[in-house]
Design an enzyme around this catalytic site. Sequence first.
Site, PDB file in Angstrom:
ATOM      1  N   GLU A 273       0.620  -1.125   0.040  1.00 54.59           N
ATOM      2  CA  GLU A 273       0.148   0.099   0.077  1.00 54.59           C
ATOM      3  C   GLU A 273       0.838   1.308   0.123  1.00 54.59           C
ATOM      4  OE1 GLU A 273       0.332  -2.154   2.599  1.00 54.59           O
ATOM      5  OE2 GLU A 273       0.123  -1.143   4.604  1.00 54.59           O
ATOM      6  N   GLU A 305      -5.657  -2.674  -0.595  1.00 56.77           N
ATOM      7  CA  GLU A 305      -4.653  -1.696  -0.788  1.00 56.77           C
ATOM      8  C   GLU A 305      -5.075  -0.256  -0.514  1.00 56.77           C
ATOM      9  OE1 GLU A 305      -1.942  -2.910  -0.029  1.00 56.77           O
ATOM     10  OE2 GLU A 305      -2.493  -5.073  -0.585  1.00 56.77           O
TER      11      GLU A 305
HETATM   12 ZN   LIG Z   1      -2.534  -4.819   3.828  1.00 52.07          ZN
END
Ligand SMILES: [Zn+2]
Length: 860
Positions: A273, A305
């Site tokens: 992310e 994400e």
């Molecule tokens: Zn994660």
Amino acid sequence: MPGKNLTRDEAASRASILRVDSYDVRLDLTTGPENFHTVTTVTFSCSEAGADSFIDLIADSVEKVTLNGVDLDPAEVFADSRIALSGLAAENELTVDATGRYTNTGEGLHRFVDPVDNEVYLYTQFEVPDSRRMYAVFEQPDLKASFRFTVTAPAHWKVISNSPTPAPQAAGVADGVERATWSFEPTKRISSYITALIAGPYDEVRDEVQTRKGVVPLGVFCRRSLTQYLDADNIFDCTKKGFAFFEEEFDQPYPFEKYDQIFTPEYNMGAMENAGAVTFVEVYVFRSKVSEAKIERRALTILHELAHMWFGNLVTMKWWDDLWLNESFAEWASTTCQAEATEWTSAWTTFGTSEKAWAYTQDQLSSTHPIAADMRHLEDVEVNFDGITYAKGASVLKQLVAYVGREPFVAALREYFRKHAWGNTTLADLLGELEKASGRELTEWSKLWLETAGVNTLRPVFEVDADGRYSSFAITQTATEEYPTLRPHRIGVGRYAVRRSGSGDASDVLERIGYDEVDISGERTDLTELVGQEQPDLLLLNDDDLAYGKIRLDERSLATALSLPRGFADSLPRSLVLGATWDMTRDGEMPARDFVRFVLESLPGETDSTLLRVLIGQVSTAARLYTAPEHRAEVSALLSSSLRSLAESAESGSDAQFQLVEAWAASTSDPADEPRLRALLTGAESLPELTVDTELRWTFIKALAALGAADEVEIATELDRDPTATGKERAAEALAARPTAEAKADAWAKAVERNDLSNQMVEAVSAGFRRSADLSLLEPYVEKYHAMLVDAWAQRSVAIGERVVGGFYPFSLASAQLKDASDAWLAANTDAAPGLVRTVAENRDTIARALVAQERDRRG
Ligand SMILES: [Zn+2]
């Protein structure tokens, strides 16, 4: 000596005196294939005049260190992945000029060369402590700062980071390569583990999304040789649904300037992310047909994400103790979004079938731990990206939402984001908001569910009177000796009756005739609701899958289930019953052969793609590990012949047909299958509407290789057809799968004795190595395996070490001798690295469980 470790205490004391203002990171990526040049200038304040501290860096060499205008001697201050800083002023400026090293392990700044066109692709992966492999950094999540990256690279590259990509400036020619410099704007204050750099001649597709703060640009990127397979529209569509859902749910605009999603080669996990620059594993660019389950999984990953942009990136854990909360929240939020805002409305069924099964498995290994783990230092963190942190945490978080109520939960979340935006928090901050919004006290809940490990087993116990009605009914709860905690559960109790169709057993169905939702706790909970009810044909505990626990079926219910494997119209109760029989098999309460038969009878007509995937995995494991050795040949023959005939009778071109063909080819060890595999490969035979594409060809080649029917020349010829990075991995796997002592020795030499393969190659070679119907080929490796562990681990990064130690264990032997060897190693190596001990212990546990199941299977 800290080595590469950092303790929570060290991080806390550093954070107590430092506040980091900004990083200015200048990188030159044109200095050759091994190294890059990195210059970091950090400005930070220190609340304690004259204090000492340190900054983290992993580099081949440090050329120059300047603190507040004074040059320090690198030979004196740089050691153990740290640069010592002494006599800090109130305001400080530190410059570190160093030579960094590219990796091929997926950690730090990874460098990959595409064999198709020889283009270089770079990407970073920094979680947990690897931004220090690219620049000098106070590497801990609560020392947030603004980051400004300036990158010099070949002019034809794309360079992507957290801030929008600026127009490059020409930077002259070096070694015949035209160069350019990209000067990114400073980021907002973020943690270093979510900074990112992706560079190379990536192809790009652009779109935009309307958000609360206006238009946000979207980008999707992949390597040039994969662009033909990139379905960017589908990815954008899912992403936009996520933006709308999360902004509304969290009542907070998207925090960053743009949102890029980049598919990167040789990636270790699903995705990461990074703020505004999410990296994904390339298997999510579908170059061949994939299962519906994988398509659904990709959508979930995209949403997972995206959810982190708020939970994790805008508001960040103070230290890695709350890693579980970060991940579990993203799992909960993405599954909720997928179920409520996309076409995958049964996302929670998928969660139950797949994620919870992962959690239950992990929770029964000796390495299990409380969801809220005690992360004393980085080595603790690195091993904890597991089924407890992601899947059990998310299961329990889902319960928490049910416990406090969805509306109060969302209200608390909104307050949490409003209060802590751009800051750092602990679990207590979220629980505090939840208590306020719901009026419920959560200390006890948190203690029982988050601070203890283990899974409870729930059983129905009852008496039935002469009229066939329950005269008493209770649910009992047990725990293991090691993890004795009994917990409160809210669970559904479903009652099902067999409805005769009149036209023969095949179409008899199970119909739900009653359902109660009850709270249970302690060893035994009597349920008066059920007393006086007629005993149903099938009683299903945890119907609707609210609880986290193993369930057992009573004798009559089990008989009904086994006699009507396709009785449920809905896949959720079917999945729960199959899950119960899986647990019984693993716990030595049901012979593996019965489980195999039950699953094979349950498969025809199954359209739930994830359930199909999970069942195929379980039935293969049961045949390979849980069946008594004397029955193994017969069961494995039954399995592959059944999978083949199921594939042949599956609906033309369906997901089931595809998964069953793959599973058959992956499981067969029957020489009689060779001509069939070959006919499918050459096109002499076909299945209706089944396209034998690049990946399926490899599946057949690997199967032929494992049968000893595809040699080096044939594998090389196939690689000529598919001379891609993935093709190379498939070829390596096929070579290692050949059933000869030489092939196994060669695989071992390449990946265990040498240490230069990339993460993905190690994985491919180990998968081929493990695949062996002739167990005598693996027997010599019981000793070799245990003998190499300590050295192999010491020489490797975490990502590669885990792949070698996990991937080269000769699981298929599933013998007492293997377990004894692992026990002996564990007893003799109690002081080995925690990550190593843990992986070996988990392998050993798998075999210990297999031996219990085999014993039950032997008794029949
Ligand atoms: Zn994660």
